[in-house]
Motif scaffolding. Structure first.
Motif, PDB file in Angstrom:
ATOM      1  N   ILE A 139      25.830  70.461  43.464  1.00  0.00           N
ATOM      2  CA  ILE A 139      25.296  70.271  42.087  1.00  0.00           C
ATOM      3  C   ILE A 139      24.467  71.372  41.625  1.00  0.00           C
ATOM      4  CG2 ILE A 139      23.819  68.827  40.766  1.00  0.00           C
ATOM      5  CD1 ILE A 139      24.769  66.299  42.196  1.00  0.00           C
ATOM      6  N   HIS A 140      24.447  71.931  40.429  1.00  0.00           N
ATOM      7  CA  HIS A 140      23.612  72.792  40.244  1.00  0.00           C
ATOM      8  C   HIS A 140      22.585  72.382  39.044  1.00  0.00           C
ATOM      9  CE1 HIS A 140      25.680  76.029  42.298  1.00  0.00           C
ATOM     10  NE2 HIS A 140      26.853  75.173  42.034  1.00  0.00           N
ATOM     11  N   ALA A 141      21.472  72.150  39.054  1.00  0.00           N
ATOM     12  CA  ALA A 141      20.477  71.609  38.076  1.00  0.00           C
ATOM     13  C   ALA A 141      19.085  72.519  37.794  1.00  0.00           C
ATOM     14  CB  ALA A 141      20.347  69.992  38.528  1.00  0.00           C
ATOM     15  N   PRO A 142      18.440  72.148  36.928  1.00  0.00           N
ATOM     16  CA  PRO A 142      17.193  72.862  36.749  1.00  0.00           C
ATOM     17  C   PRO A 142      15.844  71.861  37.255  1.00  0.00           C
ATOM     18  CG  PRO A 142      17.864  71.467  34.468  1.00  0.00           C
ATOM     19  CD  PRO A 142      18.990  71.478  35.574  1.00  0.00           C
TER      20      PRO A 142
ATOM     21  N   ASN B 257      22.478  63.221  53.484  1.00  0.00           N
ATOM     22  CA  ASN B 257      21.715  64.576  54.092  1.00  0.00           C
ATOM     23  C   ASN B 257      22.494  65.653  53.364  1.00  0.00           C
ATOM     24  OD1 ASN B 257      20.368  63.465  56.604  1.00  0.00           O
ATOM     25  ND2 ASN B 257      22.681  62.706  56.853  1.00  0.00           N
ATOM     26  N   PHE B 258      21.510  66.375  52.654  1.00  0.00           N
ATOM     27  CA  PHE B 258      21.915  67.541  51.589  1.00  0.00           C
ATOM     28  C   PHE B 258      20.660  68.499  51.633  1.00  0.00           C
ATOM     29  CE2 PHE B 258      19.972  64.033  49.181  1.00  0.00           C
ATOM     30  CZ  PHE B 258      19.031  64.773  48.377  1.00  0.00           C
ATOM     31  N   THR B 259      21.265  69.864  51.691  1.00  0.00           N
ATOM     32  CA  THR B 259      20.281  70.849  51.543  1.00  0.00           C
ATOM     33  C   THR B 259      19.934  71.023  49.983  1.00  0.00           C
ATOM     34  OG1 THR B 259      21.553  72.172  53.372  1.00  0.00           O
ATOM     35  CG2 THR B 259      20.201  73.375  51.698  1.00  0.00           C
ATOM     36  N   VAL B 260      18.488  71.411  49.918  1.00  0.00           N
ATOM     37  CA  VAL B 260      18.040  71.642  48.535  1.00  0.00           C
ATOM     38  C   VAL B 260      17.548  73.042  48.468  1.00  0.00           C
ATOM     39  CG1 VAL B 260      16.208  70.919  46.629  1.00  0.00           C
ATOM     40  CG2 VAL B 260      17.231  69.442  48.388  1.00  0.00           C
TER      41      VAL B 260
ATOM     42  N   SER C  36      -1.729  84.893  38.116  1.00  0.00           N
ATOM     43  CA  SER C  36      -0.471  85.609  38.726  1.00  0.00           C
ATOM     44  C   SER C  36       0.962  84.791  38.618  1.00  0.00           C
ATOM     45  CB  SER C  36      -0.720  85.395  40.672  1.00  0.00           C
ATOM     46  OG  SER C  36      -2.001  85.669  40.876  1.00  0.00           O
ATOM     47  N   LEU C  37       1.682  85.772  38.538  1.00  0.00           N
ATOM     48  CA  LEU C  37       3.274  85.365  38.239  1.00  0.00           C
ATOM     49  C   LEU C  37       4.072  85.717  39.346  1.00  0.00           C
ATOM     50  CD1 LEU C  37       3.780  86.377  34.411  1.00  0.00           C
ATOM     51  CD2 LEU C  37       3.314  84.090  35.326  1.00  0.00           C
ATOM     52  N   GLY C  38       5.134  84.789  39.782  1.00  0.00           N
ATOM     53  CA  GLY C  38       5.986  85.355  40.756  1.00  0.00           C
ATOM     54  C   GLY C  38       7.352  84.435  40.690  1.00  0.00           C
ATOM     55  N   VAL C  39       8.225  85.184  41.555  1.00  0.00           N
ATOM     56  CA  VAL C  39       9.575  84.472  41.723  1.00  0.00           C
ATOM     57  C   VAL C  39       9.582  83.966  43.151  1.00  0.00           C
ATOM     58  CG1 VAL C  39      12.055  85.045  41.563  1.00  0.00           C
ATOM     59  CG2 VAL C  39      10.502  86.093  39.952  1.00  0.00           C
ATOM     60  N   HIS C  40       9.934  82.618  43.289  1.00  0.00           N
ATOM     61  CA  HIS C  40      10.157  82.282  44.882  1.00  0.00           C
ATOM     62  C   HIS C  40      11.498  81.576  44.965  1.00  0.00           C
ATOM     63  CE1 HIS C  40       5.660  82.586  44.097  1.00  0.00           C
ATOM     64  NE2 HIS C  40       5.737  82.760  45.265  1.00  0.00           N
ATOM     65  N   PHE C  41      11.895  81.681  46.042  1.00  0.00           N
ATOM     66  CA  PHE C  41      13.178  81.228  46.734  1.00  0.00           C
ATOM     67  C   PHE C  41      12.783  80.227  47.837  1.00  0.00           C
ATOM     68  CE2 PHE C  41      13.741  85.417  44.775  1.00  0.00           C
ATOM     69  CZ  PHE C  41      15.051  85.039  43.987  1.00  0.00           C
ATOM     70  N   GLY C  42      13.016  78.776  47.598  1.00  0.00           N
ATOM     71  CA  GLY C  42      12.767  78.059  48.687  1.00  0.00           C
ATOM     72  C   GLY C  42      14.166  77.137  49.047  1.00  0.00           C
ATOM     73  N   LEU C  43      14.110  76.907  50.467  1.00  0.00           N
ATOM     74  CA  LEU C  43      14.937  76.248  50.971  1.00  0.00           C
ATOM     75  C   LEU C  43      14.388  75.134  51.853  1.00  0.00           C
ATOM     76  CD1 LEU C  43      18.020  76.345  51.467  1.00  0.00           C
ATOM     77  CD2 LEU C  43      17.840  77.751  53.602  1.00  0.00           C
ATOM     78  N   GLY C  44      15.248  73.777  51.689  1.00  0.00           N
ATOM     79  CA  GLY C  44      14.604  72.652  52.250  1.00  0.00           C
ATOM     80  C   GLY C  44      15.876  71.805  52.619  1.00  0.00           C
ATOM     81  N   SER C  45      15.561  70.461  53.094  1.00  0.00           N
ATOM     82  CA  SER C  45      16.532  69.320  53.099  1.00  0.00           C
ATOM     83  C   SER C  45      16.128  67.979  53.056  1.00  0.00           C
ATOM     84  CB  SER C  45      17.666  69.657  54.173  1.00  0.00           C
ATOM     85  OG  SER C  45      16.940  69.531  55.537  1.00  0.00           O
TER      86      SER C  45
ATOM     87  N   TYR D 156      15.737  76.904  39.023  1.00  0.00           N
ATOM     88  CA  TYR D 156      17.280  76.543  39.268  1.00  0.00           C
ATOM     89  C   TYR D 156      17.077  75.696  40.597  1.00  0.00           C
ATOM     90  CZ  TYR D 156      21.797  77.413  41.498  1.00  0.00           C
ATOM     91  OH  TYR D 156      22.942  77.417  42.113  1.00  0.00           O
ATOM     92  N   THR D 157      18.120  74.709  40.687  1.00  0.00           N
ATOM     93  CA  THR D 157      18.094  73.922  42.000  1.00  0.00           C
ATOM     94  C   THR D 157      19.448  73.720  42.519  1.00  0.00           C
ATOM     95  OG1 THR D 157      16.378  72.743  41.199  1.00  0.00           O
ATOM     96  CG2 THR D 157      17.433  71.982  43.278  1.00  0.00           C
ATOM     97  N   ARG D 158      20.049  74.072  43.593  1.00  0.00           N
ATOM     98  CA  ARG D 158      21.431  73.664  44.105  1.00  0.00           C
ATOM     99  C   ARG D 158      21.296  72.710  45.205  1.00  0.00           C
ATOM    100  NH1 ARG D 158      24.782  75.797  48.487  1.00  0.00           N
ATOM    101  NH2 ARG D 158      26.797  76.341  47.575  1.00  0.00           N
ATOM    102  N   LEU D 159      21.912  71.718  45.128  1.00  0.00           N
ATOM    103  CA  LEU D 159      22.089  70.392  46.121  1.00  0.00           C
ATOM    104  C   LEU D 159      23.364  70.418  46.522  1.00  0.00           C
ATOM    105  CD1 LEU D 159      20.398  67.859  43.900  1.00  0.00           C
ATOM    106  CD2 LEU D 159      19.206  69.314  44.922  1.00  0.00           C
TER     107      LEU D 159
END
Length: 198
Positions: A149-152, A101-104, A71-80, A131-134
């Motif tokens: 911050i934008h990072a892989p 304290n920061f959002t990921v 299976s292949l997929g695209v996922h969008f996750g949000l945590g902190s 891709y990750t956004r902090l």
């Protein structure tokens, strides 16, 4: 004569039970285009506090089962990450130099390989990258310390999936470990999963 009839009846009944699947149709899990919704817990490791407090995690995904197993997929996750300092403390204090304290937020491509354990039960090792956004920046950056911050990221995980008696629905649970490259922050998410296959 009675003995022969009894043996014949036993032979016919056992072969009939063995050959007839439930409702006359062999079960096959539905495969193809799917969506999923996941809600669980998220935390980070490392930093001055060793680990963050567990926080809520939300993940939404779409994908396609290329084969019975892949299976292949695209996922969008949000945590902190809560109460874990990655920038170090200010001199002679226990105050973090930047936000502890920061959002990921993740946007990842994932691949899973489904290993059949039983008729409706699958073990699913997974890999992810993206891709990750902090926000705000948890480590030193040039310019404004409050910027994002934008990072892989890259990660691995394992899941369990059960094809329910409701034709389109599967349920399960996943554990994902991702490493944010650059800020060097390990993250972990544990969540139950609901999957709908069209």
């Amino acid at each position: 004569m009675k003995k022969c009839l009894w043996v014949a009846a036993l032979a016919l009944s056992s072969s009939a039970l063995a050959a007839t699947p439930p409702e006359g149709v062999e079960f096959k899990p539905r495969r193809g285009f799917f969506t999923e919704t996941d809600v669980g817990v998220f935390f980070t490791l490392g930093g001055e506090n060793a680990y963050s407090n567990a926080q809520s995690y939300l993940q939404l995904g779409v994908g396609y089962d290329l084969t019975e197993t892949l299976s292949l997929g695209v996922h969008f996750g949000l945590g902190s990450s809560a109460a874990n300092c990655f920038a170090g403390y200010l001199p002679n204090t226990d105050v973090c130099a930047l936000s502890d304290n920061f959002t990921v937020a993740f946007g990842d491509v994932t691949a899973a390989y489904n290993v059949r354990l039983a008729d409706r039960l699958y073990l699913s090792p997974k890999v992810a990258a993206g891709y990750t956004r902090l926000d705000p920046a948890p480590v030193n950056t040039e310019g404004d310390p409050g910027r994002t911050i934008h990072a892989p990221n890259a990660g691995v995980g394992v899941g369990i999936e059960y094809a329910t008696m409701m034709d389109h629905f599967s349920v399960g649970a996943d554990f994902m470990a991702r490493y944010v490259i650059g800020p060097n922050i390990p993250t972990f998410a544990l969540f139950p999963r609901v999957k709908y296959t069209f």
